[in-house]
Design a protein around this motif. Sequence first.
Motif, mmCIF file in Angstrom:
data_model
loop_
_atom_site.group_PDB
_atom_site.id
_atom_site.type_symbol
_atom_site.label_atom_id
_atom_site.label_comp_id
_atom_site.label_asym_id
_atom_site.label_seq_id
_atom_site.Cartn_x
_atom_site.Cartn_y
_atom_site.Cartn_z
ATOM 1 N N ASN A 1 31.061 28.339 45.611
ATOM 2 C CA ASN A 1 30.826 26.922 45.215
ATOM 3 C C ASN A 1 31.998 26.692 43.846
ATOM 4 O O ASN A 1 31.444 26.022 42.869
ATOM 5 N N THR B 1 26.990 18.159 59.710
ATOM 6 C CA THR B 1 28.370 18.936 60.493
ATOM 7 C C THR B 1 27.727 19.370 61.770
ATOM 8 O O THR B 1 26.905 20.211 61.546
ATOM 9 N N THR B 2 28.412 19.347 62.677
ATOM 10 C CA THR B 2 27.762 19.974 64.046
ATOM 11 C C THR B 2 28.681 21.184 64.337
ATOM 12 O O THR B 2 28.242 21.899 65.108
ATOM 13 N N SER C 1 28.482 29.079 49.117
ATOM 14 C CA SER C 1 28.053 30.381 48.514
ATOM 15 C C SER C 1 28.716 30.533 47.328
ATOM 16 O O SER C 1 28.119 30.730 46.413
ATOM 17 N N SER D 1 27.944 21.311 50.484
ATOM 18 C CA SER D 1 28.485 22.485 51.166
ATOM 19 C C SER D 1 29.218 23.258 50.326
ATOM 20 O O SER D 1 29.080 22.886 48.862
ATOM 21 N N GLY D 2 30.096 24.201 50.425
ATOM 22 C CA GLY D 2 30.706 25.161 49.824
ATOM 23 C C GLY D 2 32.208 24.547 49.687
ATOM 24 O O GLY D 2 32.548 23.303 50.238
ATOM 25 N N GLU E 1 38.256 21.112 54.468
ATOM 26 C CA GLU E 1 38.476 20.343 55.731
ATOM 27 C C GLU E 1 38.655 18.903 55.398
ATOM 28 O O GLU E 1 39.176 18.113 56.163
ATOM 29 N N GLY F 1 26.211 27.951 52.444
ATOM 30 C CA GLY F 1 25.249 28.396 51.590
ATOM 31 C C GLY F 1 23.905 29.182 52.371
ATOM 32 O O GLY F 1 23.001 29.177 52.031
ATOM 33 N N GLY G 1 34.670 25.479 51.675
ATOM 34 C CA GLY G 1 35.203 25.186 53.080
ATOM 35 C C GLY G 1 35.086 23.813 53.689
ATOM 36 O O GLY G 1 36.129 23.408 54.271
HETATM 37 N N1 LIG Z 1 27.865 23.031 62.167
HETATM 38 C C1 LIG Z 1 28.275 23.969 61.956
HETATM 39 N N2 LIG Z 1 28.270 25.058 62.697
HETATM 40 C C2 LIG Z 1 29.432 25.921 62.439
HETATM 41 N N3 LIG Z 1 30.097 25.985 61.228
HETATM 42 C C3 LIG Z 1 30.264 25.002 60.619
HETATM 43 C C4 LIG Z 1 29.484 23.676 60.859
HETATM 44 N N4 LIG Z 1 29.732 22.973 59.754
HETATM 45 C C5 LIG Z 1 30.687 23.520 59.025
HETATM 46 N N5 LIG Z 1 30.895 24.620 59.304
HETATM 47 C C6 LIG Z 1 32.011 25.224 58.958
HETATM 48 O O1 LIG Z 1 31.390 25.957 57.753
HETATM 49 C C7 LIG Z 1 32.391 26.812 56.990
HETATM 50 C C8 LIG Z 1 31.858 26.993 55.796
HETATM 51 O O2 LIG Z 1 31.256 26.089 54.919
HETATM 52 P P1 LIG Z 1 31.549 26.250 53.370
HETATM 53 O O3 LIG Z 1 32.682 26.796 52.868
HETATM 54 O O4 LIG Z 1 31.477 24.622 52.929
HETATM 55 O O5 LIG Z 1 30.189 27.091 52.976
HETATM 56 P P2 LIG Z 1 30.177 28.571 52.373
HETATM 57 O O6 LIG Z 1 31.077 29.294 53.195
HETATM 58 O O7 LIG Z 1 28.644 28.897 52.415
HETATM 59 O O8 LIG Z 1 30.411 28.068 50.898
HETATM 60 P P3 LIG Z 1 31.737 28.993 49.964
HETATM 61 O O9 LIG Z 1 32.945 28.188 50.653
HETATM 62 O O10 LIG Z 1 31.474 27.855 48.857
HETATM 63 O O11 LIG Z 1 31.663 30.235 49.946
HETATM 64 C C9 LIG Z 1 33.536 25.481 56.918
HETATM 65 O O12 LIG Z 1 34.767 26.181 57.047
HETATM 66 C C10 LIG Z 1 33.199 24.650 58.036
HETATM 67 O O13 LIG Z 1 34.248 24.910 59.262
#
Ligand SMILES: Nc1ncnc2c1ncn2[C@@H]1O[C@H](COP(=O)(O)OP(=O)(O)OP(=O)(O)O)[C@@H](O)[C@H]1O
Length: 486
Positions: free
Chosen positions: A200, A141-142, A198, A165-166, A172, A113, A168
Amino acid sequence: MAAAVQTFDLTVTSSGKAVRLRLTTTALFVSRQDKREAEVPVRQVIGAYHASNTLELYYLARKSAKSQLALSKIEGTADEAQTKAWCEAMMDIAYQGVKPYRRLKVLINPFGGKGRAGALYNKVVEPIFRAAKCPMDATYTTHSKHAVEIASTLDFVYDALVVVSGDGLMHEVMNGFAQHPQSARAFELPVALVPGGSANATSLNILGTKDGVDCAAAALNAIKGKPMKVDLFLLTQGGKTTISTMTQALGIMADCDLGTESWRWMGEARFVLGFLRGLVAFKTCPLVVQIKVAEQDKARMVQALESSKASSPAGPQGQGQLQSPTSPSCDAGSACKAAAEGSLPDLAQPVDQMDGWLTFDKPAVYLYAGKGPFVARDLMQFPVSVPDDGYVDIVVQERRTRLEMISGIEGAASGAQFWLESKHYFKATAYRVKCLETRGYFAVDGESYPFTDFQVEVLKGLGTLLSPYGHYAEDLSRSKRMTKGL
Ligand SMILES: Nc1ncnc2c1ncn2[C@@H]1O[C@H](COP(=O)(O)OP(=O)(O)OP(=O)(O)O)[C@@H](O)[C@H]1O
């Protein structure tokens, strides 16, 4: 509190002023000398603790009907024996049917997000978990796939896994569970989502379009939600398997998501603009779809939604009993193992037409398949979705006129476009897609996958999410709206 007693009052002295706390079986009433009495549903009470004659009370309340939940605390003193009895009664009612002090494993994506997930966790979520005295083990998460690594090796010492998180990160986590040496047991661990991404979409489906973006409501669900079984999907593509937790999309609906990545700065407006761009091009999606159909009559789907609602526990926690979870019909661990050993479905093999498969051969502008009514806040793509009916909902939008597609935009958030004749809606146990071209977008749970042939099978009731309702949050108004269309 004895069953016959309807209320239990305690007056505490807090900062030199009297505060009257009245506990009933459904609500806590807080009265102060100079303020209006506040009514707090017992579900929103996080904790009531005593030490000799002091009391600490934590609850979530809204400042106004439109505002999000926020943590409130009352500290005061009263008679020791009464304070003890009142706190014990409060905890009994606040945690009716739920074990307090859940041990939580928390995963936070610092990039979720637009990078807000970490701040939301620190400011909103963690204080609530602390107020509930939940032992926490948090990991930021790193890297991408870090959550897969964690979920695939998780020890069974937690009551729930919280994902800040979202969608994604949830994707995982479920793929991590599939790789766990005891995958069936791993999938039993309830997962709670805190909307730190983003879109959710899963949070919106579990908590509702209002609370699905409210991190405090989501934290409350992590503490008090009840396990709800959800179907997951086994996606086979290019000799590999993946667990999909939410959706698969091709055609305009994938283009307006993956094809607008460079417009991220626009926020959610990019999806609408992407959709309009797709309408201008109005291309036929180059694919053949084969579907193992269970139902294609829209009216019967609405009726099935109604009866699933009737068999779900009524209302939030404390007002109904949770159905005992159905056991999964397929274990993703063994499915993935079978895949690794080379017994994947052969996508070149024709499907058995006698076995309920049909081929959709009309020109289509998109295919959208998945679970959960909302795919975004303003798009209820699967209005008759049921969490664990064992079906994937498939929408194939036939290519007719642009005008018809534009007319569907108005009913997108309410699910009304479901009734459009050009929107072919199937409930299926599996489907296959043959891609007739090599260029295109294929989105799985919002992530980009190769535009090549694939198969999806339903893993009935394999996933476990925490839910305040035992069904999708919008079920009541959703089915009412859908029934109107009959
Ligand atoms: N430390 C990190 N550095 C880079 N990427 C990461 C890290 N931690 C997680 N991720 C990746 O971030 C990606 C996006 O996460 P997530 O989908 O939860 O959030 P978003 O895209 O903001 O939300 P949404 O999917 O709801 O639109 C995940 O696929 C994950 O692999």
